[in-house]
Design an enzyme around this catalytic site. Structure first.
Site, short mmCIF file in Angstrom:
data_model
loop_
_atom_site.label_atom_id
_atom_site.label_comp_id
_atom_site.label_asym_id
_atom_site.label_seq_id
_atom_site.Cartn_x
_atom_site.Cartn_y
_atom_site.Cartn_z
N LYS A 194 0.89 -1.17 0.00
CA LYS A 194 0.00 0.00 0.00
C LYS A 194 0.92 1.22 0.00
CE LYS A 194 -1.86 3.03 1.85
NZ LYS A 194 -1.65 4.43 1.42
N GLY A 247 6.62 4.94 8.76
CA GLY A 247 5.79 6.14 8.76
C GLY A 247 5.82 6.78 10.14
N SER A 248 4.77 7.52 10.43
CA SER A 248 4.77 8.28 11.68
C SER A 248 4.48 7.38 12.89
CB SER A 248 3.71 9.38 11.61
OG SER A 248 2.44 8.79 11.45
N THR A 249 4.90 7.83 14.06
CA THR A 249 4.65 7.07 15.28
C THR A 249 3.14 6.99 15.55
OG1 THR A 249 6.81 7.63 16.15
CG2 THR A 249 5.17 6.97 17.77
N GLY A 252 1.87 4.37 13.42
CA GLY A 252 2.44 3.12 13.94
C GLY A 252 1.61 2.54 15.08
N GLU A 269 9.15 1.07 11.46
CA GLU A 269 10.15 2.13 11.53
C GLU A 269 9.38 3.44 11.60
OE1 GLU A 269 12.83 2.88 8.23
OE2 GLU A 269 13.12 4.80 9.24
N CYS A 303 13.32 9.95 8.29
CA CYS A 303 13.00 9.66 9.69
C CYS A 303 14.20 9.77 10.61
CB CYS A 303 12.33 8.31 9.80
SG CYS A 303 13.05 7.12 8.69
N GLU A 403 8.73 15.80 16.06
CA GLU A 403 9.24 15.57 14.71
C GLU A 403 8.60 16.55 13.74
OE1 GLU A 403 8.39 11.79 12.67
OE2 GLU A 403 10.51 11.76 12.11
P1 ADP Z 1 2.14 11.00 7.00
O1 ADP Z 1 1.13 11.47 8.01
O2 ADP Z 1 3.37 11.79 6.98
O3 ADP Z 1 1.56 10.76 5.62
P2 ADP Z 1 1.83 8.28 7.79
O4 ADP Z 1 2.54 7.53 8.83
O5 ADP Z 1 0.40 8.59 8.05
O6 ADP Z 1 2.65 9.57 7.51
O7 ADP Z 1 1.93 7.51 6.39
C1 ADP Z 1 2.76 6.42 6.10
C2 ADP Z 1 1.95 5.37 5.37
O8 ADP Z 1 0.92 4.90 6.25
C3 ADP Z 1 1.23 5.84 4.11
O9 ADP Z 1 1.25 4.81 3.14
C4 ADP Z 1 -0.18 6.07 4.60
O10 ADP Z 1 -1.13 5.96 3.57
C5 ADP Z 1 -0.34 4.94 5.59
N1 ADP Z 1 -1.37 5.14 6.61
C6 ADP Z 1 -1.87 6.29 7.10
N2 ADP Z 1 -2.83 6.05 8.04
C7 ADP Z 1 -2.94 4.71 8.15
C8 ADP Z 1 -3.73 3.83 8.96
N3 ADP Z 1 -4.60 4.28 9.84
N4 ADP Z 1 -3.55 2.50 8.82
C9 ADP Z 1 -2.63 2.01 7.95
N5 ADP Z 1 -1.88 2.78 7.16
C10 ADP Z 1 -2.01 4.11 7.25
#
Ligand code: ADP
Length: 499
Positions: A194, A247-249, A252, A269, A303, A403
């Site tokens: 995804k 991605g973001s904490t 996560g 990560e 990151c 961050e």
């Molecule tokens: P940002 O907020 O900087 O876009 P994210 O951590 O939200 O960083 O995004 C990293 C990835 O996680 C992207 O592929 C995003 O589409 C996906 N993502 C965002 N929200 C969710 C969620 N609730 N569950 C699973 N994946 C998600």
């Protein structure tokens, strides 16, 4: 800042790729429309203009992709020997190498990194594929002794965990996706990727190349779409055995919660607020650009960016002035500007976020030394922000704790090694860090004292898959790179044989 530079025109293959009216999902080896028929726009962050329309997948598409991945896992792919998977990875290596210019252009147009940066990532990308090709031939269990009565032989077997969900970030998917793809192909797992909604195109082009290299249908599937819909559906799907997430904490945490349904294995990560510690005896000709690019590279959207630069007090003002001079000399430009060193941020949303932190920094009493606004002379409506340096920052200000994910460097003075280590560790994160000094004993003290998954000495941001990196504390868990990486795509079966 001279902005008369030449914009590189995308090559023929890139133009042809981008001509498509709509990018479909990639499920079971075919490009298909989303179940809802919905699409979304992806922008060129250098201009703010629409670059392409991409299919918007939802739970139904994720379910279809997971079923395809499961069928492939239980099907013929299972019978592929390690050598066959390795040979596939070598073919992929050659195809990616041949198409690299096109891939780099697609990446730069889609996520904004300057073309010089994406082109320079060629060796990192190819190295990763070679690393995982070698890993596919290294999977081994053990024969071990035991204290059982009778004549019992005990051994362990390594087996692929099954269907892997790869949730990919937007800050460099061309290379970043390979942490998942490489391990999936080397281990014999299958995957549903995804990509991030802001940058899906290099992932979509890569799977097409995988198909050309002979990847069987269903082994790798891609569902584009929104994180809270398609990403959340993948993270919760009972048919997925493992999630690899970068991605973001905050996201996560949601992935961890979603994993509880079927006890998914996770590799996470997450965010960082990495300390970069500069002692007065450091070679400043190296430390200044090194620490600066440790933050500014990819416009701060990394990151492990070393955003908290701790500088020994005796050189703090000289360092701040020099790092600001360096920041002013950086050429910011559109991603296809051949001479640009930094591109835009990924989106208007990210630009607003970074600008609001710059305001918070000034309000909290940090001294803005340079940057803080849109760079002069860059044409178009792209999401640009000039490399920004704050001096006289204290570690408890929000710009030093949270961050930002933008090109914002904070200089924080310190007096002793102990204080530098203590301040460096005063964060919820534990991803990267560095130390600049000519004193090897002091460097090692800092390396041992700082609680992070990776430390650099007199350099910043070097990555090789053979050693890899990872996070501790709230920066996540699970190795990226090293032999430990593939191991997390495998499970261990203990076997007792009564002979
Ligand atoms: P940002 O907020 O900087 O876009 P994210 O951590 O939200 O960083 O995004 C990293 C990835 O996680 C992207 O592929 C995003 O589409 C996906 N993502 C965002 N929200 C969710 C969620 N609730 N569950 C699973 N994946 C998600």
């Amino acid at each position: 800042m001279n902005q008369q530079a030449s914009l590189i025109a995308p090559g023929e293959n890139t133009e042809r790729f981008l001509l498509r009216e709509n990018f479909g999902l990639f499920i079971n080896g075919e490009v298909v429309a989303s179940a809802s028929g919905k699409t979304f726009e992806t922008w060129n962050p250098s201009t703010g203009e629409v670059l392409a329309r991409v299919s918007e997948g939802d739970e139904r598409d994720v379910d279809r992709a997971v079923r395809a991945a499961r069928a492939a896992f239980e099907g013929r792919w299972r019978g592929w020997t390690p050598y066959e998977r390795q040979a596939l990875l070598y073919r992929v290596h050659d195809i990616v190498e041949r198409h690299f210019d096109e891939l780099a252009e697609i990446e730069s147009l889609d996520m904004g990194a300057p073309i010089s940066r994406t082109r320079a990532s060629k060796s990192a990308l190819l190295k990763m594929i070679l690393f995982f090709a070698a890993q596919s031939a290294s999977i081994a269990g053990q024969t071990v002794q035991n204290g059982l009565p009778g004549d019992v032989m005990t051994l362990s077997i390594k087996a692929p965990v099954g269907v892997v969900g790869g949730i990919i970030p937007w800050n460099g998917p061309l290379v970043g996706q390979w942490w998942v793809l490489g391990a999936v192909l080397a281990s014999g797992c299958t995957a549903v990727l995804k990509p991030a909604e802001d940058a899906s195109l290099s992932v979509l082009r890569t799977v097409e190349l995988l198909r050309e290299a002979g990847l069987p249908a269903g082994v790798v599937n891609v569902v584009t779409g929104m994180g809270h819909v398609a990403g959340a559906a993948l993270a919760a799907h009972p048919g997925v055995d493992r999630i690899a997430f970068t991605g973001s904490t905050t996201t996560g945490r949601k992935i961890i919660e979603a994993s509880t349904g079927n006890i998914k294995k996770l590799q996470l990560e997450l965010g960082g607020k990495s300390p970069d510690i500069v002692f007065a005896d450091a070679d400043l000709d190296k430390a200044v650009p090194g620490a600066a690019m440790g933050v500014f590279a990819n416009s701060g959207q990394i990151c492990f960016a070393g955003t908290r630069v701790f500088v020994e007090r005796s050189i703090a003002s000289e360092f701040s002035a020099r790092v600001a001079d360096f920041a002013r000399s950086i050429r910011v430009g559109q991603s296809m500007d051949a001479d640009a060193q930094l591109g835009p941020l990924i989106s208007g949303r990210q630009l607003d976020r970074v600008m609001s932190y710059i305001e918070i920094g000034s309000q909290e009493g940090a001294r803005l030394v340079c940057g803080g606004q849109r760079p002069g002379g860059v044409p178009g409506n792209g999401y640009f922000v000039a490399p920004t340096v704050f001096a006289d920052v204290s570690n408890d200000m929000r710009i030093a704790r949270e961050e930002i994910f933008g090109p914002v460097l904070s200089v924080i003075p310190f007096d002793t090694v102990e204080e530098a280590i203590a301040l460096g560790n005063q964060t919820e994160y534990g991803l990267g860090g560095a130390v600049w000094t000519r004193d090897i004993s002091r460097a090692l003290r800092v390396v041992k004292g700082i609680h992070t998954g990776v430390m650099w000495v007199n350099c910043y941001g070097l990555i090789d898959p053979m050693i890899g990196f990872g996070g501790t504390k709230q920066s996540g868990y699970g190795a990226k790179g090293s032999n430990a990486h593939l191991d997390t795509y495998l499970y261990t079966k203990s076997v007792y044989i009564n002979t």
